[in-house]
Design a protein around this motif. Sequence first.
Motif, mmCIF file in Angstrom:
data_model
loop_
_atom_site.group_PDB
_atom_site.id
_atom_site.type_symbol
_atom_site.label_atom_id
_atom_site.label_comp_id
_atom_site.label_asym_id
_atom_site.label_seq_id
_atom_site.Cartn_x
_atom_site.Cartn_y
_atom_site.Cartn_z
ATOM 1 N N ALA A 14 42.285 40.169 42.200
ATOM 2 C CA ALA A 14 41.616 39.295 43.169
ATOM 3 C C ALA A 14 40.563 40.072 43.952
ATOM 4 O O ALA A 14 39.454 39.573 44.180
ATOM 5 N N ARG A 15 40.880 41.281 44.371
ATOM 6 C CA ARG A 15 39.926 42.116 45.101
ATOM 7 C C ARG A 15 38.668 42.356 44.259
ATOM 8 O O ARG A 15 37.541 42.237 44.737
ATOM 9 N N ALA A 16 38.890 42.710 42.990
ATOM 10 C CA ALA A 16 37.765 43.040 42.120
ATOM 11 C C ALA A 16 36.871 41.829 41.867
ATOM 12 O O ALA A 16 35.655 41.967 41.704
ATOM 13 N N LEU A 17 37.468 40.629 41.846
ATOM 14 C CA LEU A 17 36.708 39.416 41.559
ATOM 15 C C LEU A 17 36.093 38.782 42.802
ATOM 16 O O LEU A 17 35.356 37.811 42.704
ATOM 17 N N GLY A 18 36.415 39.324 43.986
ATOM 18 C CA GLY A 18 35.891 38.757 45.216
ATOM 19 C C GLY A 18 36.647 37.532 45.687
ATOM 20 O O GLY A 18 36.145 36.767 46.519
ATOM 21 N N ILE A 19 37.866 37.317 45.182
ATOM 22 C CA ILE A 19 38.695 36.200 45.634
ATOM 23 C C ILE A 19 39.187 36.507 47.048
ATOM 24 O O ILE A 19 39.663 37.619 47.312
ATOM 25 N N PRO A 20 39.112 35.569 47.988
ATOM 26 C CA PRO A 20 39.651 35.834 49.337
ATOM 27 C C PRO A 20 41.117 36.234 49.263
ATOM 28 O O PRO A 20 41.908 35.599 48.558
ATOM 29 N N LEU A 21 41.486 37.299 49.990
ATOM 30 C CA LEU A 21 42.869 37.765 49.958
ATOM 31 C C LEU A 21 43.788 36.934 50.838
ATOM 32 O O LEU A 21 45.004 36.967 50.672
ATOM 33 N N ASP A 22 43.214 36.176 51.759
ATOM 34 C CA ASP A 22 43.996 35.208 52.520
ATOM 35 C C ASP A 22 44.186 33.985 51.630
ATOM 36 O O ASP A 22 43.206 33.361 51.201
ATOM 37 N N VAL A 77 39.041 47.732 25.103
ATOM 38 C CA VAL A 77 38.511 46.721 26.017
ATOM 39 C C VAL A 77 38.044 45.515 25.209
ATOM 40 O O VAL A 77 37.391 45.663 24.168
ATOM 41 N N LEU A 78 38.376 44.319 25.711
ATOM 42 C CA LEU A 78 37.908 43.066 25.117
ATOM 43 C C LEU A 78 36.856 42.488 26.076
ATOM 44 O O LEU A 78 37.199 41.851 27.071
ATOM 45 N N PRO A 79 35.579 42.709 25.812
ATOM 46 C CA PRO A 79 34.525 42.312 26.760
ATOM 47 C C PRO A 79 34.445 40.795 26.938
ATOM 48 O O PRO A 79 34.459 40.039 25.963
ATOM 49 N N GLY A 80 34.388 40.363 28.194
ATOM 50 C CA GLY A 80 34.195 38.957 28.511
ATOM 51 C C GLY A 80 35.207 38.030 27.871
ATOM 52 O O GLY A 80 34.887 36.873 27.571
ATOM 53 N N HIS A 81 36.429 38.487 27.678
ATOM 54 C CA HIS A 81 37.429 37.739 26.921
ATOM 55 C C HIS A 81 37.942 36.510 27.669
ATOM 56 O O HIS A 81 38.371 35.548 27.050
ATOM 57 N N LEU A 82 37.921 36.565 29.005
ATOM 58 C CA LEU A 82 38.374 35.432 29.811
ATOM 59 C C LEU A 82 37.213 34.848 30.603
ATOM 60 O O LEU A 82 36.280 35.567 30.979
ATOM 61 N N ARG A 83 37.292 33.552 30.882
ATOM 62 C CA ARG A 83 36.367 32.919 31.826
ATOM 63 C C ARG A 83 37.167 32.656 33.092
ATOM 64 O O ARG A 83 38.062 31.797 33.119
ATOM 65 N N VAL A 84 36.875 33.445 34.122
ATOM 66 C CA VAL A 84 37.647 33.409 35.361
ATOM 67 C C VAL A 84 36.817 32.738 36.450
ATOM 68 O O VAL A 84 35.600 32.936 36.533
ATOM 69 N N LEU A 85 37.477 31.955 37.281
ATOM 70 C CA LEU A 85 36.791 31.278 38.381
ATOM 71 C C LEU A 85 36.727 32.192 39.596
ATOM 72 O O LEU A 85 37.752 32.705 40.063
ATOM 73 N N VAL A 86 35.509 32.398 40.105
ATOM 74 C CA VAL A 86 35.281 33.321 41.215
ATOM 75 C C VAL A 86 34.325 32.683 42.221
ATOM 76 O O VAL A 86 33.586 31.753 41.888
ATOM 77 N N PRO A 87 34.300 33.190 43.464
ATOM 78 C CA PRO A 87 33.296 32.717 44.435
ATOM 79 C C PRO A 87 31.895 33.067 43.944
ATOM 80 O O PRO A 87 31.661 34.176 43.457
ATOM 81 N N ALA A 88 30.968 32.146 44.053
ATOM 82 C CA ALA A 88 29.627 32.343 43.505
ATOM 83 C C ALA A 88 28.931 33.554 44.108
ATOM 84 O O ALA A 88 28.358 34.367 43.402
ATOM 85 N N GLU A 89 28.954 33.717 45.427
ATOM 86 C CA GLU A 89 28.209 34.798 46.079
ATOM 87 C C GLU A 89 28.823 36.149 45.775
ATOM 88 O O GLU A 89 28.141 37.079 45.382
#
Length: 314
Positions: free
Chosen positions: A103-111, A288-300
């Motif tokens: 979550a940290r790496a993807l910019g997902i809010p930790l709260d 490494v499997l590049p771009g293997h998942l499509r993950v939802l993240v905050p746009a900014e």
Amino acid sequence: MSEKRQRQAVLIMNPSSGKEKAEEIRKSAEAAIAGAGYSVTTRLTEKAGDAERFAREGTRDGADLVIAAGGDGTVNEAVNGIAGLPERPLFALLPLGTVNDFARALGIPLDVGEAIQALPDLVPKPADIGMAAGRYFMNIIAIGALAEGVAGVPVEQKSAFGPLAYIAHGAKALFSAEGNELQLWHDHGSWSGEASLLLLALTNSTGGFERMNPEAETDDGLLHVTVIKNTKLPNLVRMSAALLLGKLQEAGAVETFRTKRLRVESDRPLVCNIDGDECGVTPLEVSVLPGHLRVLVPAEEGGGGEPDERIPNA
């Protein structure tokens, strides 16, 4: 004229994460997912392996979106449930764990409340995952003293002290480490020598430290390798200071490189800690499997997708 099929989502939740707020979190998450136009099915984990099974079953039943609500272990299981499938759904996560590195790496809010509120505005972004010992991983593999040290962290300490519990146990193991002879084969050649700890990271966050590999991106297609050769007290102090400054690569007794594939051999079998859980011993093949998942993240924060590429509504 037939009606358009409503999109399906599976919410996989570890009820032991989030403690007494688990039911409140569940209801809020279900409302947010439904508000984005999805029909939601919630599955609660009870034992190891449940999240992996739920993710796989949900996808085979037609889920367009899989959401893992829990710590890095729950997220890892859910990823393993979908990563091997020929057609993979969108993936999202709600951080309820001790460290929440992915979550940290993807910019997902930790709260978690903020993360739930952000769900309808998330955008898809390709994310790398790794393969090792027949398992997929998203964050890091630790081999050596630290891996053996954190394997014994009691659950009650993780709950009470969070990342400090890992640091305390890991530091104790590192202080007493004598080092092991390692041989590494990578894209650019090989390395051999004595090392106390080997870290193989896909992201910039390791154990909650977001400056471990400051240049790492979740979609760069690379494994960021850190070899810590000497953990005697003076060197460990210097490395700690360098880590806080995001300059671990410049510290003494540390060697770093990047590769897409790696083979690890050692003079004795060493425990491999993969995304926080013990998973076999050396020798180990990692890719490494590049771009293997499509993950939802905050746009900014995530930088993935376009402003009009929000979660697709039904």
